[in-house]
Design a protein around this motif. Structure first.
Motif, PDB file in Angstrom:
ATOM      1  N   ASP A 106       1.044  -1.204   0.246  1.00 47.00           N
ATOM      2  CA  ASP A 106      -0.257   0.058   0.277  1.00 47.00           C
ATOM      3  C   ASP A 106       0.703   1.239  -0.130  1.00 47.00           C
ATOM      4  N   GLY A 107       0.228   2.613   0.200  1.00 49.47           N
ATOM      5  CA  GLY A 107       1.257   3.476   0.546  1.00 49.47           C
ATOM      6  C   GLY A 107       1.581   4.010  -1.086  1.00 49.47           C
ATOM      7  N   THR A 108       2.329   5.056  -0.938  1.00 50.26           N
ATOM      8  CA  THR A 108       2.687   5.761  -2.443  1.00 50.26           C
ATOM      9  C   THR A 108       3.619   4.880  -2.297  1.00 50.26           C
ATOM     10  N   ASN A 109       4.888   3.925  -1.823  1.00 53.63           N
ATOM     11  CA  ASN A 109       5.954   2.984  -2.539  1.00 53.63           C
ATOM     12  C   ASN A 109       5.680   2.200  -3.005  1.00 53.63           C
ATOM     13  N   GLY A 110       4.218   1.359  -2.458  1.00 54.24           N
ATOM     14  CA  GLY A 110       3.570   0.575  -3.167  1.00 54.24           C
ATOM     15  C   GLY A 110       4.341  -0.932  -2.810  1.00 54.24           C
TER      16      GLY A 110
END
Length: 133
Positions: A106-110
């Motif tokens: 998840d998040g912007t870093n995947g």
């Protein structure tokens, strides 16, 4: 004669390049595992956080207070909105456990941010484990 030498030299260069490229692509092991880092799980606190690209991770315990005793740890995904419990595993020294972290990126870093929590008592010191992705 010079053409045959150059052709042989070119073939040797291509052959060596492919050997080194194949060994470099398997910098983890034959199964494709790549070393990510080490966890330190203390008696009263959670481990550090390591990043996974998702899929499966492999956790191996390599140091405990008692070399013959297995230790339980809970696997979590660190999340600002509330951490996600993944599973509980029992690790014996040298034992490897594969854990699916699919669906936890998840998040912007995947990435999935993985940490371990002691499950009950883990002895009087630190459990250390490695993670491969």
């Amino acid at each position: 004669m010079k053409k045959k030498f150059l052709a042989a030299l070119a073939f040797s260069t291509v052959a060596l390049t492919s050997v080194f490229a194949s060994s470099a692509s398997a910098s983890g092991d034959e199964a494709g595992w790549q070393y990510v880092g080490a966890f330190d799980v203390h008696v009263t606190s959670n481990s550090n956080v390591l990043m996974s690209g998702g899929g499966n991770i492999e956790i191996t315990m390599w140091n405990t207070y008692s070399a013959s005793q297995a230790r339980g740890v809970k696997v979590y995904e660190d999340d600002p909105a509330g951490d996600d419990y993944i599973t509980t595993i029992l690790l014996a020294p040298g034992a490897e456990k594969v854990v699916s972290v699919s669906g936890y990126t998840d998040g912007t870093n995947g990435k999935a941010e993985i940490y371990l929590e002691p499950n009950g008592t883990i002895g009087q010191s630190t459990v250390q484990a490695t993670m491969r992705d």
